[in-house]
Design an enzyme around this catalytic site. Sequence first.
Site, PDB file in Angstrom:
ATOM      1  N   LEU A 128      36.254  37.086  41.023  1.00  0.00           N
ATOM      2  CA  LEU A 128      37.368  36.510  41.779  1.00  0.00           C
ATOM      3  C   LEU A 128      38.672  37.091  41.244  1.00  0.00           C
ATOM      4  O   LEU A 128      38.791  37.362  40.046  1.00  0.00           O
ATOM      5  CB  LEU A 128      37.395  34.984  41.627  1.00  0.00           C
ATOM      6  CG  LEU A 128      36.145  34.204  42.050  1.00  0.00           C
ATOM      7  CD1 LEU A 128      36.341  32.717  41.761  1.00  0.00           C
ATOM      8  CD2 LEU A 128      35.835  34.410  43.526  1.00  0.00           C
ATOM      9  N   ASP A 129      39.658  37.253  42.130  1.00  0.00           N
ATOM     10  CA  ASP A 129      40.994  37.641  41.674  1.00  0.00           C
ATOM     11  C   ASP A 129      41.525  36.569  40.722  1.00  0.00           C
ATOM     12  O   ASP A 129      41.143  35.400  40.805  1.00  0.00           O
ATOM     13  CB  ASP A 129      41.960  37.753  42.864  1.00  0.00           C
ATOM     14  CG  ASP A 129      41.606  38.897  43.797  1.00  0.00           C
ATOM     15  OD1 ASP A 129      40.965  39.850  43.326  1.00  0.00           O
ATOM     16  OD2 ASP A 129      41.964  38.823  44.981  1.00  0.00           O
ATOM     17  N   ARG A 130      42.449  36.964  39.874  1.00  0.00           N
ATOM     18  CA  ARG A 130      43.025  36.025  38.900  1.00  0.00           C
ATOM     19  C   ARG A 130      43.530  34.742  39.566  1.00  0.00           C
ATOM     20  O   ARG A 130      43.310  33.640  39.070  1.00  0.00           O
ATOM     21  CB  ARG A 130      44.180  36.707  38.157  1.00  0.00           C
ATOM     22  CG  ARG A 130      44.786  35.851  37.060  1.00  0.00           C
ATOM     23  CD  ARG A 130      46.028  36.485  36.494  1.00  0.00           C
ATOM     24  NE  ARG A 130      47.102  36.503  37.481  1.00  0.00           N
ATOM     25  CZ  ARG A 130      48.235  37.181  37.344  1.00  0.00           C
ATOM     26  NH1 ARG A 130      48.423  37.931  36.278  1.00  0.00           N
ATOM     27  NH2 ARG A 130      49.166  37.150  38.272  1.00  0.00           N
TER      28      ARG A 130
ATOM     29  N   ARG B 292      42.218  38.497  52.114  1.00  0.00           N
ATOM     30  CA  ARG B 292      43.678  38.585  52.173  1.00  0.00           C
ATOM     31  C   ARG B 292      44.124  39.646  53.172  1.00  0.00           C
ATOM     32  O   ARG B 292      45.061  39.429  53.957  1.00  0.00           O
ATOM     33  CB  ARG B 292      44.224  38.871  50.770  1.00  0.00           C
ATOM     34  CG  ARG B 292      43.910  37.739  49.790  1.00  0.00           C
ATOM     35  CD  ARG B 292      43.986  38.181  48.337  1.00  0.00           C
ATOM     36  NE  ARG B 292      45.356  38.495  47.938  1.00  0.00           N
ATOM     37  CZ  ARG B 292      45.675  38.994  46.758  1.00  0.00           C
ATOM     38  NH1 ARG B 292      44.727  39.258  45.845  1.00  0.00           N
ATOM     39  NH2 ARG B 292      46.935  39.261  46.458  1.00  0.00           N
TER      40      ARG B 292
END
Length: 297
Positions: free
Chosen positions: A135-137, A236
């Site tokens: 997962l992205d931060r 996104r």
Amino acid sequence: MNRIITYTIKNTENSLRVEQFLRRHGYSYQNLTQLKKMPESILINGTWSYMKTLLTEGDTLTIHIQENQSSPNIPPVELPLDIVYEDDDLIVINKPAGMPIHPSLNNYRNSLANALMYYYTRQNKPFIFRCTNRLDRDTSGLTVIAKHLVSSSILSQMAVRHEVTREYLAIVRGQVTPSQGTINAPIGRAGTSLIERKIDHEHGEDAVTHYRVINKKNGHSLVSLILETGRTHQIRVHMKHIGHPLIGDYLYNPDMEFISRQALHSHRLSFRHPITGKTMEFKAPLPEDMAVILMDH
């Protein structure tokens, strides 16, 4: 990590070599090579055996995975861990927003890997960090980490074959029309940026996202998204592509009025257990910074 896995040989598996049996159970060639290097890693009815040994119906095959080293360059750091599930083969974490998955130059001591290294160091267990769905931060929610080389390999293969269902929840401004659909648009790098991505019909990689609006409140829509592919920043970029970028997304839509990070949460994970084959499903509720946007004011 030390892990002992036991199999009882069935009639349909009679006369298979150990290596053939293990390959059928999802072990990779690399797993077999690694197991050969471990002392007494393969036992048939309690006797140390070889990969080429033939199996007989009713045999008990025991696999002993021995990993005595820990990942280098991941210092153990005491950080909060929301453990949703754990067994001998995997651990599922509900990751908070703002926590990177891996240590990096600027985030060397505040990652999920640091927290898990601390968790296992306290138990005197060696730990190699193997994350299956990164997962992205700033994306919160469920992520699964394999606890040994075999579960890691099998989970990775399942992800490649699209056998891991990942449902995300996102918040966007306005009303998404139509209220459900599929976004099929290839994604590639944006210019020379190492991070940013864009829709690229010429050089991009296939990317497919299924979306469905599940709530509309306070001028925002809560959208459920299921990934068919796993491209960097896929949700996104795809939501921006259809005119509804995620709020709080510093890279693609710096709309920070209600939230200071991209409003994206890994809500549900579903997959077959890599060793038992049992169906597993986990859910993590919407975190407070996202839930408050949809509350009655």
